[in-house]
Design a protein around this motif. Structure first.
Motif, PDB file in Angstrom:
ATOM      1  N   LEU A  38       0.828  -1.194   0.000  1.00 17.76           N
ATOM      2  CA  LEU A  38       0.000   0.000   0.000  1.00 17.76           C
ATOM      3  C   LEU A  38       0.867   1.251   0.000  1.00 17.76           C
ATOM      4  O   LEU A  38       1.837   1.330   0.734  1.00 17.76           O
ATOM      5  CB  LEU A  38      -0.898   0.028   1.245  1.00 17.76           C
ATOM      6  N   ALA A  42      -2.553   5.143   2.420  1.00 17.47           N
ATOM      7  CA  ALA A  42      -3.654   4.290   1.949  1.00 17.47           C
ATOM      8  C   ALA A  42      -3.888   3.168   2.944  1.00 17.47           C
ATOM      9  O   ALA A  42      -2.958   2.587   3.469  1.00 17.47           O
ATOM     10  CB  ALA A  42      -3.327   3.707   0.575  1.00 17.47           C
ATOM     11  N   ARG A  45      -6.254  -1.120  -0.948  1.00 16.97           N
ATOM     12  CA  ARG A  45      -6.072  -0.930  -2.391  1.00 16.97           C
ATOM     13  C   ARG A  45      -6.983  -1.909  -3.118  1.00 16.97           C
ATOM     14  O   ARG A  45      -7.080  -3.078  -2.744  1.00 16.97           O
ATOM     15  CB  ARG A  45      -4.622  -1.175  -2.771  1.00 16.97           C
ATOM     16  N   GLU A  47      -8.266  -3.259  -7.051  1.00 19.38           N
ATOM     17  CA  GLU A  47      -8.017  -3.297  -8.494  1.00 19.38           C
ATOM     18  C   GLU A  47      -9.353  -3.432  -9.217  1.00 19.38           C
ATOM     19  O   GLU A  47     -10.223  -4.182  -8.800  1.00 19.38           O
ATOM     20  CB  GLU A  47      -7.132  -4.505  -8.850  1.00 19.38           C
ATOM     21  N   ASP A  66      -7.764   1.275 -10.804  1.00 15.03           N
ATOM     22  CA  ASP A  66      -7.525   0.863  -9.420  1.00 15.03           C
ATOM     23  C   ASP A  66      -7.833   2.030  -8.501  1.00 15.03           C
ATOM     24  O   ASP A  66      -8.031   3.156  -8.949  1.00 15.03           O
ATOM     25  CB  ASP A  66      -6.084   0.358  -9.210  1.00 15.03           C
ATOM     26  N   GLU A  68      -7.225   3.536  -4.166  1.00 14.60           N
ATOM     27  CA  GLU A  68      -6.695   3.422  -2.812  1.00 14.60           C
ATOM     28  C   GLU A  68      -7.665   4.123  -1.879  1.00 14.60           C
ATOM     29  O   GLU A  68      -8.075   5.254  -2.145  1.00 14.60           O
ATOM     30  CB  GLU A  68      -5.319   4.088  -2.728  1.00 14.60           C
TER      31      GLU A  68
END
Length: 199
Positions: A38, A42, A45, A47, A66, A68
């Motif tokens: 990370l 953040a 995370r 995707e 993606d 965060e």
């Protein structure tokens, strides 16, 4: 005599080795290595983000490469963002909006977005507004920016500093240092017995 000296020498070497072993400087433990999963700030995370909202006033779809999530700011930092929305009516009669940005931020209530990097807003009448950062307010369906903008569409190129796009009222305003350039449009008319006539 020699054997006694040899034994004494071996004893001294053994004592020196033991003393060195016990009194040697201790190795410091290696600092823990961060895994780097990370980025700083953040907490999670994700995707391949796909968000869909539907309501009486219209639909909103957000797609991002993606994201965060920060617990501290209660917001998502997005990369490779695309926002599509419909305002009222059926999909055939609704006003459409399309925004793309290299990066974006969105609160968890998904009512206000900011996009930056290369940002493109396609308007309801076939125009394309390009700038470096915008804020999109989902309740009012408005895009706002104070950055330099370029607006291009059928027969017209406009540049300026600052702009707003109101998708509900279907109104675009470019503010500050406005330069407009009309682009001549070539129309082709079919004439009997001819290929065509440029006007």
């Amino acid at each position: 005599m020699e054997s006694r000296a040899l034994r004494l020498l071996l004893s001294l070497l053994a004592i020196a080795f033991v003393a060195f072993w016990f009194f040697r400087p201790k190795d410091k433990p290696a600092p823990p290595v961060k895994a780097g999963i990370l980025p700083a700030g953040a907490d999670a995370r994700v995707e391949g983000v796909h968000l869909f909202q539907s309501g009486p006033q219209g639909d909103l779809t957000l797609v991002s490469r993606d994201a965060e999530w920060s617990r501290e700011t209660q917001s998502f930092r997005l990369n490779g963002v695309q926002i599509d929305f419909l305002i009222g009516g059926t999909s055939a009669s609704a006003t459409r909006g399309h925004l793309t940005g290299e990066r974006g931020d969105v609160a968890t209530d998904a009512k206000e977005f900011t996009l930056d990097g290369k940002v493109v807003a396609e308007t309801f009448d076939g125009y394309r507004l390009e700038t470096s950062d915008v804020s999109y307010h989902h309740e009012s369906r408005q895009v706002e920016t104070e950055a330099p903008v370029s607006l291009e569409g059928p027969g017209l190129k406009v540049s300026g500093t600052g702009a707003s796009v109101d998708y509900q009222r279907q109104h675009v305003e470019v503010r500050g240092r406005v330069h407009a350039h009309l682009v001549p449009m070539i129309l082709k008319e079919r004439v009997p017995g001819g290929e065509g006539l440029n006007k």
